[in-house]
Design an enzyme around this catalytic site. Structure first.
Site, short mmCIF file in Angstrom:
data_model
loop_
_atom_site.label_atom_id
_atom_site.label_comp_id
_atom_site.label_asym_id
_atom_site.label_seq_id
_atom_site.Cartn_x
_atom_site.Cartn_y
_atom_site.Cartn_z
N HIS A 110 45.53 35.50 45.17
CA HIS A 110 44.37 34.89 44.52
C HIS A 110 44.81 33.85 43.48
O HIS A 110 44.02 32.99 43.08
CB HIS A 110 43.52 35.99 43.85
CG HIS A 110 42.08 35.64 43.68
ND1 HIS A 110 41.65 34.38 43.33
CD2 HIS A 110 40.96 36.39 43.80
CE1 HIS A 110 40.32 34.37 43.24
NE2 HIS A 110 39.89 35.58 43.52
N TYR A 139 44.61 39.33 48.08
CA TYR A 139 43.40 39.59 48.85
C TYR A 139 43.73 39.45 50.34
O TYR A 139 44.50 38.58 50.72
CB TYR A 139 42.28 38.63 48.47
CG TYR A 139 41.55 39.03 47.21
CD1 TYR A 139 40.29 39.62 47.30
CD2 TYR A 139 42.10 38.85 45.95
CE1 TYR A 139 39.60 40.00 46.17
CE2 TYR A 139 41.43 39.24 44.81
CZ TYR A 139 40.18 39.80 44.92
OH TYR A 139 39.51 40.19 43.79
N LEU A 148 30.02 40.72 40.28
CA LEU A 148 29.57 40.27 41.59
C LEU A 148 30.27 38.97 41.94
O LEU A 148 30.41 38.07 41.10
CB LEU A 148 28.06 40.02 41.60
CG LEU A 148 27.13 41.20 41.37
CD1 LEU A 148 25.69 40.73 41.37
CD2 LEU A 148 27.33 42.26 42.44
N ASP A 163 34.26 34.02 35.04
CA ASP A 163 33.35 35.16 34.99
C ASP A 163 32.51 35.09 33.72
O ASP A 163 33.04 34.87 32.62
CB ASP A 163 34.14 36.47 34.99
CG ASP A 163 34.84 36.74 36.31
OD1 ASP A 163 34.34 36.26 37.35
OD2 ASP A 163 35.90 37.40 36.30
N ASP A 214 35.85 28.17 65.62
CA ASP A 214 36.02 28.38 67.06
C ASP A 214 37.17 27.51 67.57
O ASP A 214 37.11 26.29 67.55
CB ASP A 214 34.72 28.02 67.77
CG ASP A 214 34.81 28.21 69.29
OD1 ASP A 214 35.86 28.67 69.77
OD2 ASP A 214 33.81 27.91 69.96
#
Length: 448
Positions: free
Chosen positions: A169, A47, A375, A317, A388
């Site tokens: 992953h 990924y 999903l 899943d 930041d």
């Protein structure tokens, strides 16, 4: 909202330097084993993510982003040293071994420059994957062994930059990636150590099949046919769903069914609406079977719960299978109830152990699981603290996943800060045949 300046200059990205960054201290040679979920064949994919940072008004900056990230990466590897190892799936037991501590270990760190301003690319908002790939390091699964992690910093003419990462992953899920990236940016802004202490403990999620166990259960594939499939004309879009639209949909769903004893989540209601919209857009045949897969976190389904610093895969899943006709006739609240039932099953400790044992049998027999629509929620990426380190928070986060995965996985992403109207909203990233995408966007835009 100011309109980004569009450039007619062709984009050229020049990769100037790639070096291997190593842990700050010597790591003795050893091998780490991964969990059952890490070893699952469907998780052995790369990924990639682009974190987009705007420029800052600083003259003669002594600490450019590539310097801060490179120094932080070295320190990070003192805590997350497995990221500098080499992964290889063994032929004997089909398990991945992670070799650490060899002299050849390290994380590839690339510095690049682009000849345009970030605004000319609209900060990668709805850009094609081919463009985003220019700002990402090269990393792929290799049967002879491959590193699990790589980084690239691409500087732009405007002083902004893109921090691109590639990660297997098999070594972490979205939750773990979020912790790693927040740790990296904490160190880049001068913290002495990450807030969360990383924990390996992959043995906590290893399935143990019993000798008398039957053959592994392999979920069947969907049978519903679409006039748009098969096709070579795929397109990926990010759909904005505003906070007000989510609120209205939740209110309408509550009117259909009493959820007063349960929390109605954004993932559940938008997931139900998205599934119905996708089925309609693909014009699936009514008698065919279609499934909605849901990636469910199981960090608290083990006893004791996994520690906060655990960064391995900790999700399974679960599926809601229905005929197309049932999906069309079901209300949003009907589907939400089915999603909640599936999630409860994933959180059952006995079911989890059965699932881990089943995955172990699938791995050992080298079986293939046919992909079904699923999903997954990536809104947790970056929520573990500020990212930041001198340039503000990233104004956009852009995932790039392998094409074969993108076609069956839809991702919920954090709302882009480039759109003030999207505060509290969600972005949905989905890939569909080009002809079906038009109808899908009509259905999703009806929410707004």
């Amino acid at each position: 909202m100011s309109i980004p300046k569009i450039s007619s200059i062709p984009l050229v990205v020049e990769k100037k330097l790639t070096e291997l960054v190593k842990p700050p201290k010597h790591i003795p040679t050893h091998t780490l084993s991964l969990s059952t979920l890490d070893n699952a064949p469907y998780n052995e994919v790369i990924y990639k993510l682009c974190y987009v940072f705007k420029g800052r008004n600083v003259v003669d900056d002594d600490n450019p982003p590539e310097y801060l990230v490179r120094e932080a990466l070295s320190v990070l590897l003192g805590y997350y040293y497995p990221l500098s190892g080499t992964m290889k799936r063994q032929e004997t037991d089909r398990k991945i071994q992670l070799s650490c501590g060899s002299d050849g270990g390290g994380v590839a760190f690339t510095v690049a420059t682009a000849n345009v301003e970030l605004s000319s690319l609209k900060y990668l908002e709805n850009n094609e994957s081919d463009t985003a790939l220019k700002f990402l390091p090269e990393l792929r699964v290799d049967k002879d062994g491959y590193p699990p992690f790589a980084l690239q910093v691409t500087n732009f003419e405007c002083g902004g930059f893109i921090l691109g990462i590639a990660m297997s992953h098999s070594i972490c899920d979205g939750y773990g990636e979020g912790h790693i990236m927040c740790a990296l940016t904490e160190l880049a802004r001068g913290e002495k150590k990450p807030t969360a202490t990383p924990v390996w403990e992959r043995e906590r999620l290893v399935g143990r099949p019993k000798e008398h166990d039957k053959s592994p259960f392999i979920p069947g594939g969907d049978t519903a046919a679409s006039p748009y499939l098969p096709t070579d004309g795929w397109v990926t879009e990010k759909i904005n769903v505003r906070a007000e639209s989510i609120r209205r949909l939740k209110e309408a769903t509550i009117k259909e069914c009493d959820f007063s004893n349960e929390t109605l989540t954004t993932f559940e209601v938008i997931g139900a609406y998205l599934w119905k919209s996708r089925v309609k857009a693909l014009s699936l045949d009514g008698d065919g079977l279609t499934s909605l897969g849901i990636a469910v976190g199981i960090r608290n389904a083990v006893n004791p719960p996994l520690p906060d610093g655990y960064y391995g895969n900790a999700y399974i899943d679960v599926y809601v299978p229905l005929t197309v006709k049932e999906v069309e006739e079901h209300t949003i609240s009907d589907i939400v109830k089915l999603i909640k039932q599936a999630k409860r099953k994933a959180h059952d400790k006995d079911y989890l152990q059965e699932e881990l044992a089943n995955i172990e049998r699938i791995i050992s027999m080298n079986l293939t699981i046919e992909g079904r629509f699923c999903l997954t929620d990536w809104r947790n990426i970056g929520i573990f603290g500020s990212m930041d380190f001198g340039w503000g928070e990233p104004v956009n986060i852009v995932p790039v996943v392998p094409a074969e995965i993108a076609r069956i996985v839809s991702m919920f992403m954090p709302a882009s800060s480039l759109e003030p109207s999207m505060v509290g909203g969600v972005q949905v990233m989905i890939t569909l045949p080009r002809a079906a995408m038009v109808k899908f966007k009509e259905e999703m835009n009806a929410l707004n």
